[in-house]
Design a protein around this motif. Structure first.
Motif, PDB file in Angstrom:
ATOM      1  N   LYS A 181       0.800  -1.229   0.000  1.00 51.39           N
ATOM      2  CA  LYS A 181       0.000   0.000   0.000  1.00 51.39           C
ATOM      3  C   LYS A 181       0.832   1.278   0.000  1.00 51.39           C
ATOM      4  N   VAL A 182       2.066   1.192   0.484  1.00 52.66           N
ATOM      5  CA  VAL A 182       2.886   2.395   0.604  1.00 52.66           C
ATOM      6  C   VAL A 182       4.175   2.298  -0.216  1.00 52.66           C
ATOM      7  N   VAL A 183       4.923   1.220   0.013  1.00 54.68           N
ATOM      8  CA  VAL A 183       6.249   1.119  -0.598  1.00 54.68           C
ATOM      9  C   VAL A 183       6.162   1.023  -2.121  1.00 54.68           C
ATOM     10  N   LEU A 184       5.396   0.082  -2.630  1.00 57.92           N
ATOM     11  CA  LEU A 184       5.335  -0.115  -4.075  1.00 57.92           C
ATOM     12  C   LEU A 184       4.776   1.099  -4.823  1.00 57.92           C
ATOM     13  N   PRO A 185       3.698   1.764  -4.347  1.00 55.85           N
ATOM     14  CA  PRO A 185       3.255   2.978  -5.056  1.00 55.85           C
ATOM     15  C   PRO A 185       4.308   4.082  -5.095  1.00 55.85           C
ATOM     16  N   LEU A 186       5.120   4.194  -4.039  1.00 53.49           N
ATOM     17  CA  LEU A 186       6.176   5.205  -4.017  1.00 53.49           C
ATOM     18  C   LEU A 186       7.423   4.770  -4.779  1.00 53.49           C
ATOM     19  N   ALA A 187       7.512   3.491  -5.100  1.00 62.00           N
ATOM     20  CA  ALA A 187       8.736   2.946  -5.707  1.00 62.00           C
ATOM     21  C   ALA A 187       8.631   2.827  -7.229  1.00 62.00           C
ATOM     22  N   LYS A 188       7.679   3.508  -7.860  1.00 64.67           N
ATOM     23  CA  LYS A 188       7.543   3.406  -9.315  1.00 64.67           C
ATOM     24  C   LYS A 188       8.816   3.794 -10.063  1.00 64.67           C
ATOM     25  N   PRO A 189       9.522   4.871  -9.648  1.00 60.14           N
ATOM     26  CA  PRO A 189      10.763   5.204 -10.375  1.00 60.14           C
ATOM     27  C   PRO A 189      11.807   4.099 -10.324  1.00 60.14           C
ATOM     28  N   ILE A 190      12.042   3.532  -9.140  1.00 59.57           N
ATOM     29  CA  ILE A 190      13.075   2.501  -9.038  1.00 59.57           C
ATOM     30  C   ILE A 190      12.617   1.197  -9.688  1.00 59.57           C
ATOM     31  N   ILE A 191      11.310   0.931  -9.673  1.00 56.54           N
ATOM     32  CA  ILE A 191      10.800  -0.254 -10.363  1.00 56.54           C
ATOM     33  C   ILE A 191      11.037  -0.117 -11.862  1.00 56.54           C
ATOM     34  N   ALA A 192      10.843   1.095 -12.393  1.00 59.83           N
ATOM     35  CA  ALA A 192      11.110   1.323 -13.816  1.00 59.83           C
ATOM     36  C   ALA A 192      12.580   1.095 -14.138  1.00 59.83           C
ATOM     37  N   VAL A 193      13.466   1.548 -13.248  1.00 52.14           N
ATOM     38  CA  VAL A 193      14.903   1.326 -13.443  1.00 52.14           C
ATOM     39  C   VAL A 193      15.215  -0.167 -13.457  1.00 52.14           C
ATOM     40  N   LEU A 194      14.675  -0.891 -12.491  1.00 49.42           N
ATOM     41  CA  LEU A 194      14.942  -2.324 -12.400  1.00 49.42           C
ATOM     42  C   LEU A 194      14.373  -3.073 -13.592  1.00 49.42           C
ATOM     43  N   VAL A 195      13.166  -2.701 -14.019  1.00 50.92           N
ATOM     44  CA  VAL A 195      12.542  -3.368 -15.159  1.00 50.92           C
ATOM     45  C   VAL A 195      13.392  -3.189 -16.404  1.00 50.92           C
ATOM     46  N   LEU A 196      13.853  -1.981 -16.659  1.00 48.47           N
ATOM     47  CA  LEU A 196      14.654  -1.744 -17.865  1.00 48.47           C
ATOM     48  C   LEU A 196      15.987  -2.475 -17.801  1.00 48.47           C
ATOM     49  N   MET A 197      16.652  -2.425 -16.657  1.00 47.59           N
ATOM     50  CA  MET A 197      17.952  -3.091 -16.529  1.00 47.59           C
ATOM     51  C   MET A 197      17.825  -4.604 -16.702  1.00 47.59           C
ATOM     52  N   TYR A 198      16.876  -5.190 -15.978  1.00 50.22           N
ATOM     53  CA  TYR A 198      16.719  -6.644 -16.059  1.00 50.22           C
ATOM     54  C   TYR A 198      16.184  -7.073 -17.427  1.00 50.22           C
ATOM     55  N   ALA A 199      15.275  -6.285 -18.003  1.00 45.39           N
ATOM     56  CA  ALA A 199      14.712  -6.657 -19.300  1.00 45.39           C
ATOM     57  C   ALA A 199      15.782  -6.676 -20.378  1.00 45.39           C
ATOM     58  N   VAL A 200      16.654  -5.674 -20.386  1.00 52.48           N
ATOM     59  CA  VAL A 200      17.744  -5.648 -21.371  1.00 52.48           C
ATOM     60  C   VAL A 200      18.673  -6.833 -21.162  1.00 52.48           C
ATOM     61  N   PRO A 269      10.868   4.225 -24.084  1.00 48.84           N
ATOM     62  CA  PRO A 269      10.080   5.467 -23.943  1.00 48.84           C
ATOM     63  C   PRO A 269       9.046   5.419 -22.833  1.00 48.84           C
ATOM     64  N   PHE A 270       8.517   4.233 -22.521  1.00 49.67           N
ATOM     65  CA  PHE A 270       7.483   4.124 -21.501  1.00 49.67           C
ATOM     66  C   PHE A 270       8.039   4.249 -20.083  1.00 49.67           C
ATOM     67  N   VAL A 271       9.311   3.949 -19.906  1.00 46.48           N
ATOM     68  CA  VAL A 271       9.911   3.993 -18.564  1.00 46.48           C
ATOM     69  C   VAL A 271      10.959   5.095 -18.434  1.00 46.48           C
ATOM     70  N   GLN A 272      11.118   5.907 -19.476  1.00 50.95           N
ATOM     71  CA  GLN A 272      12.190   6.899 -19.476  1.00 50.95           C
ATOM     72  C   GLN A 272      12.048   7.900 -18.330  1.00 50.95           C
ATOM     73  N   LYS A 273      10.831   8.434 -18.114  1.00 47.84           N
ATOM     74  CA  LYS A 273      10.628   9.441 -17.080  1.00 47.84           C
ATOM     75  C   LYS A 273      10.979   8.895 -15.701  1.00 47.84           C
ATOM     76  N   HIS A 274      10.446   7.717 -15.383  1.00 46.37           N
ATOM     77  CA  HIS A 274      10.735   7.116 -14.083  1.00 46.37           C
ATOM     78  C   HIS A 274      12.177   6.635 -14.008  1.00 46.37           C
ATOM     79  N   PHE A 275      12.737   6.216 -15.154  1.00 47.09           N
ATOM     80  CA  PHE A 275      14.100   5.696 -15.172  1.00 47.09           C
ATOM     81  C   PHE A 275      15.101   6.766 -14.742  1.00 47.09           C
ATOM     82  N   VAL A 276      14.984   7.955 -15.301  1.00 46.76           N
ATOM     83  CA  VAL A 276      15.907   9.044 -14.963  1.00 46.76           C
ATOM     84  C   VAL A 276      15.781   9.409 -13.490  1.00 46.76           C
TER      85      VAL A 276
END
Length: 286
Positions: A181-200, A269-276
């Motif tokens: 309820k708290v951590v994951l909603p606030l962690a969208k930027p770092i989740i985007a970073v992890l998704v891009l790194m692991y996906a590549v 492009p979908f994760v760029q904003k959160h990634f930075v």
């Protein structure tokens, strides 16, 4: 005056860097849409010569490529989900000062970054777990990256204060509830970073598949590309047919590079904003 000259020199330098980076990408795309004879003769410089989609028709007619693309897509989606989940489950407890033994666990994690057991011990572990020639051999051994754990832990330390945890405990929120309820909603930027790194990393997985997989129906796209472009050489054909096959092979090479790079280019492009944002916060070591 000196400042203008300095700024102008910076713009010129960055423009040259942009050209040096952008031109190979444009060349690959242009070559993939050119005729085999133009590619073989080296007549492609910037724009497609004798435009054609023969290379894309050829690769998509090959059932091995379709199977390899599907396998790579599955390994990327499933592997990214597993890796991001494990990373968050490990990084968040390590970010809390009340977690007993977190410094020792971090020491063990950093130790694995400096000292590696090697390929043979890792292969023996995978073999003893009966994971050889299974999809799990590409999902589990490389499921966790310590560098990503450090970035995620730093993000949680910088973003989620201890006061927020204490307030949730006073309201009767459980640890699991606080995470969802708290951590994951606030962690969208770092989740985007992890998704891009692991996906590549998962999409480009080649060496692990080469070691652990034996069945062709489990091969990812990168192994299929290797088989098509390197191993399948027909020496029984005459010279004219060999030249034609060589031209088609060169055309397929560029077309395959475009196809294999497309999913990552579409994802970014979908994760760029959160990634930075996630990279900037997660890179501040505290």
């Amino acid at each position: 005056m000196i400042d203008r000259i300095f700024i102008g020199a910076i713009y010129i330098f960055l423009s040259l860097v942009l050209i040096a980076v952008l031109y190979p990408l444009i060349y690959i795309v242009s070559a993939s849409f050119s005729s085999p004879s133009a590619v073989t003769a080296g007549r492609v410089w910037l724009l497609p010569v004798d435009p054609t989609i023969l290379g894309y028709k050829t690769i998509f007619k090959n059932p091995q490529i379709i199977q390899g693309f599907s396998n790579s897509l599955f390994y990327t989606v499933a592997g990214t989900f597993i890796s991001v989940s494990i990373t968050i489950m490990l990084a968040y407890p390590l970010s809390r000062r009340t977690f007993y033994g977190r410094k020792f666990i971090m020491l063990l994690l950093v130790f694995t970054m400096i000292f590696d057991g090697g390929l043979i011990p890792l292969y023996l572990v995978v073999k003893n777990l009966n994971l050889i020639d299974t999809i799990w051999s590409l999902l589990l051994p490389s499921a966790l990256a310590v560098f990503q754990v450090i970035i995620a832990r730093t993000f949680f330390q910088s973003t989620i204060p201890e006061e927020l945890v204490e307030a949730s405990e006073m309201d009767g929120c459980s640890d699991i509830g606080f995470i969802f309820k708290v951590v994951l909603p606030l962690a969208k930027p770092i989740i985007a970073v992890l998704v891009l790194m692991y996906a590549v990393m998962k999409w480009n997985m080649y060496f692990d598949a080469l070691i652990y997989l034996k069945s062709e129906e489990l091969f990812p796209l990168q192994i299929i590309l290797r088989s098509i472009l390197i191993l399948n050489a027909d020496t029984s054909a005459n010279i004219q047919e060999m030249l034609k096959m060589q031209g088609l092979k060169e055309l397929m090479k560029y077309s395959l590079i475009v196809v294999s790079s497309l999913p990552v280019l579409v994802l970014y492009p979908f994760v760029q904003k959160h990634f930075v944002k996630g990279m900037l916060i997660g890179s501040v070591k505290g």
